[in-house]
Design an enzyme around this catalytic site. Structure first.
Site, short mmCIF file in Angstrom:
data_model
loop_
_atom_site.label_atom_id
_atom_site.label_comp_id
_atom_site.label_asym_id
_atom_site.label_seq_id
_atom_site.Cartn_x
_atom_site.Cartn_y
_atom_site.Cartn_z
N HIS A 1 0.85 -1.13 0.03
CA HIS A 1 0.15 -0.04 -0.13
C HIS A 1 0.94 1.19 0.10
O HIS A 1 0.63 2.27 0.54
CB HIS A 1 -1.11 -0.05 0.97
CG HIS A 1 -1.82 -1.13 1.04
ND1 HIS A 1 -3.09 -1.01 0.69
CD2 HIS A 1 -1.95 -2.42 1.50
CE1 HIS A 1 -3.74 -2.12 0.75
NE2 HIS A 1 -3.12 -2.93 1.47
N ASN B 1 -10.22 -2.64 2.42
CA ASN B 1 -9.87 -2.70 0.79
C ASN B 1 -11.10 -2.52 0.15
O ASN B 1 -12.34 -2.43 0.73
CB ASN B 1 -9.49 -3.96 0.52
CG ASN B 1 -7.89 -4.28 0.86
OD1 ASN B 1 -7.33 -3.49 1.26
ND2 ASN B 1 -7.59 -5.29 0.79
#
Ligand code: HDE
Length: 706
Positions: A82, A155
């Site tokens: 990420h 997510n």
């Protein structure tokens, strides 16, 4: 001798000097004084301190040394996953009093607002990678509640690749750039990822979502978000209810075509980041509704899968999502590094009224994030950074550490203490904070069911064994174009896999998901279809869940509010039509982006120059949601030999977008191979309505999908 702020001629011999003043001008006497980090005013920010005009630099130049020292240490380790993200501030507003479910203060009354900071991210690429690779997106929200920070670190996909935290480093190693080559960047289309996937059947459900259009979102604003794991809400009476969290974008869910995503990466690597910034800047604040699927033990027990298994969803058709509030992102960070880069999320940041479950992936996450922040931010005091600091009082006896910003007073740095027990409040002897047995966070005393205790084992429960039924349900629930895109994505990815046995193993897994899908992919690879791999549990045909669709799904956008529509003009374009089209687009809440061959603008039919927002070569149609070609015969003729113009139209058509055009633009449409269909309309014929849609029926005429 040369004075500061001056430079000498090349020879420098005669002491000939020139004043060098930055264009912005010096600020002597103004308010904003340039200083060192010690607060000492700097007299010259252009020249080092030298011994003579052409002489060596002096070591005593502390201004130079401090500036370069700080610069040399500007970078911090990027997130191991990420790494590339974009974020915004905003607020969460609760819809109702949820005290029957949770005692968490942020859900205690209708209209209650809690500040949030939300970071969206790709997973695989580095911080400098592009915004639009095929990838899962992170959707992390920090709620600064009155009772401390709650981080919902989710997510844009409701399931995960693996069931056990033990496998996370392996998963991430396999998807990141390969160990010996350092490529590919931000792409799962390579040997090691698919090698791992083929050997991990539990990943199949997530792989279906990953290969679907969900992983090539049009905008961060058009993504759904999910908490994934089953969590708990706990009310004041100590009653626990299981919950799954869902974020539903008010902008609708929308994705790109693969070819479009690839071209956006070149045209604007920061496409999503820019879109988030610009929409907030324009006052078009993105919003998501937070919803929960709330259920009890009995409901959990009635399901044919385990609610602790993060590779499973509870279909919305089985249990509706109850909206409980909305999030509005209305402020862009002031400083990317200080906020977006330094924000530290952690699933273990939770407030009274919420709690964890035994989901083995969640449990692994609970200690991983704290650990990674220490590495990344370099100090145990990272919680004191403004972006991480709770907006409620923080009081404890933790002390010291690198970069301690707080200045705790008094002698009490331990507890229990009896410093003022004699009733004499001597200065500095305040006893400090005390624990709160009633209002403090108390872990829900989960009933010790037979499966929650026993021998120490490294084992997966039997209830986690079905790896294919929900993968099948997902694939079969999609609209036909989405199924074709998914098959295409699998063919694309596996075609990039050099090891044939790896492709074959993935195909063998796909046979269990859906034999027809497996056959389509095998045909697309021109490879024989292998026998199905042996499933750990028999595959079930579950009821379909149309709620997972994008196309014809419940969240498909219906209008152009918040979108960008390109209006292509050139010299001679009819001024009245340009004005009318622009007004219609803006009236529908969208942004009209004037695109012209030159950024200075084009001279319209009224003889006036209309300034452009973008130059044609720098604003290909992939950046817009639909295009309007407002061209005169003369303008069209001038663009016929301009590849950027032909490609502009060809791509808008190829990416299934609406094309509105003046009749005079027809030769350009012809050159771009545009065939008439319901998405190719006159500028008066419902263009703004058509612009909200993608014309999926056009697709089979344009590309051979497997
Ligand atoms: Fe993460 N994950 N993760 N993850 N994750 C990180 O924390 C980790 C998982 C997610 O915008 C890291 O600060 C483990 C699932 C997001 O800053 C790290 C496991 C989900 C973000 C980490 C998982 C996520 C991260 C890297 C398996 C969806 C970005 C940098 C047990 C529910 C947050 C950092 C941001 C970031 C570990 C699995 C979402 C290394 C060990 C499942 C959105 O701590």
């Amino acid at each position: 001798m040369a004075q500061t702020g001056e430079f000498t001629s090349k020879t420098g011999k005669g002491g000939e000097t020139h004043q060098q003043v930055p264009e912005s001008g010096p600020h002597e006497g103004g308010e904003a004084h340039l200083t060192t980090n010690q607060g000492i005013r700097v007299s010259d920010n252009q020249n080092q301190l030298k011994s003579g005009p052409r002489g060596p630099v002096l070591l005593e130049d502390f201004v130079l040394r401090e500036k370069i020292f700080h610069f040399d240490h500007e970078r911090i380790p990027e997130r191991v996953v990420h790494a590339r993200g974009s974020a915004a501030h905003g607020y969460f507003e609760s819809y109702e009093d949820l005290s029957d479910l949770t005692k968490a203060g942020l859900f205690s009354e209708a209209g209650k607002r809690t500040p949030v900071f939300t970071r969206f991210s790709t997973v695989a690429g580095g911080a400098g990678s592009v915004d639009t690779p095929r990838d899962v997106r992170g959707f992390a929200v920090k709620f600064y509640t009155e009772e401390g920070n709650w981080d919902l670190v989710g997510n844009n996909i409701p399931v995960f690749f693996i069931q056990d935290a033990m496998k996370f480093p392996d998963l991430v190693h396999s998807v990141k750039m390969e160990a010996q080559t350092g490529y590919p960047q931000a792409a799962s289309a390579h040997d090691t990822f698919w090698d791992f996937i083929g050997l991990m059947p539990e990943s199949m459900h997530m792989v279906m979502w990953q290969m679907s259009d969900r992983t090539i979102p049009r905008s961060l604003r058009t993504m759904q978000g999910f908490g994934i794991h089953t969590f708990r809400m706990v009310n004041a009476k100590g009653k626990s209810t299981f919950v799954k969290f869902h974020w539903k974008p008010m902008q609708g869910v929308q994705s790109t075509c693969w070819d479009e995503a690839v071209k956006i990466a070149g045209a604007d690597p920061d496409f999503h980041r820019r879109d988030l910034f610009e929409s907030i800047d324009l006052g078009n604040f993105p919003e998501w509704e937070l919803g929960i699927q709330a259920f009890d033990e009995a409901f959990a027990d009635s399901l044919p899968f385990d609610v602790l298994d993060p590779t499973k969803i509870i279909p919305e058709e089985l249990l509706a999502v109850r909206p409980i509030g909305k999030m509005v992102l209305d402020r862009y960070p002031d400083n990317f590094f200080a906020e977006t880069e330094q924000v530290a999320y952690c699933p273990a940041n939770i407030v009274p009224g919420l709690d964890f479950t035994n989901d083995p992936l969640l449990q692994g996450r609970l200690f991983s994030y704290l650990d990674t922040q220490l590495k990344r931010l370099g100090s145990t005091n990272f919680h004191q950074l403004p972006i991480n600091a709770p907006k409620c009082p923080v009081m404890n006896f933790q002390r010291d550490g690198h970069m301690q910003m707080a200045v705790p007073k008094g002698r009490a740095n331990y507890e229990p203490n009896g410093l003022s027990a004699d009733g004499e409040n001597r200065p500095g002897d305040e006893p400090g904070p005390r624990e709160c047995p009633m209002t403090g966070f108390g872990t829900f005393p989960a009933q010790d069911g037979a499966d929650e205790q026993g021998d120490k084992l490294r084992i997966r429960p039997e209830s986690f064994a079905d790896h294919y039924s929900q993968a099948r349900m997902f694939f079969r629930s999609l609209a036909a174009p989405e199924q074709a895109h998914l098959a295409f994505a699998l063919v694309f990815e596996l075609s990039k896999v050099g090891l044939e046995h790896v492709r074959t193993r993935v195909l063998a897994n796909l046979v269990n998901v859906d034999p027809e899908l497996a056959q389509r992919v095998a045909d697309g690879l021109n490879m024989p279809l292998p026998k199905a791999s042996k499933p750990a549990a028999a595959v079930q045909d579950m009821d379909l869940s149309p709620a997972v669709r994008i196309i014809d799904g419940p969240l498909e956008p219906q209008d152009i509010k918040g979108r960008s529509i390109a209006v292509l003009v050139a010299d001679g374009s009819d001024a009245a039509t340009v004005a009318k089209v622009t007004k219609a687009i803006e009236g529908a809440g969208a942004r009209a982006v004037i695109v012209a061959p030159k950024v200075g603008g084009a001279k319209l039919s009224d003889g006036k120059l209309l300034k452009a927002d973008a130059q044609l070569a720098g604003y290909p149609s992939v950046l817009a949601d639909a295009v309007a070609l407002v061209l005169s015969a003369e303008g069209t003729a001038s663009l016929l030999n301009e590849a950027a113009a032909v490609q502009f139209v060809m791509d808008a058509f190829g990416h299934l977008k609406a094309i509105g055009h003046s009749p005079e633009a027809q030769p350009l449409l012809d050159k771009a191979g545009v065939a008439p269909d319901e998405g190719v309309v006159g500028l008066d014929d419902g263009f703004t309505e058509a612009a909200a849609l993608r014309f999926w029926d056009r697709e089979p005429t344009l590309r051979m999908l497997p």
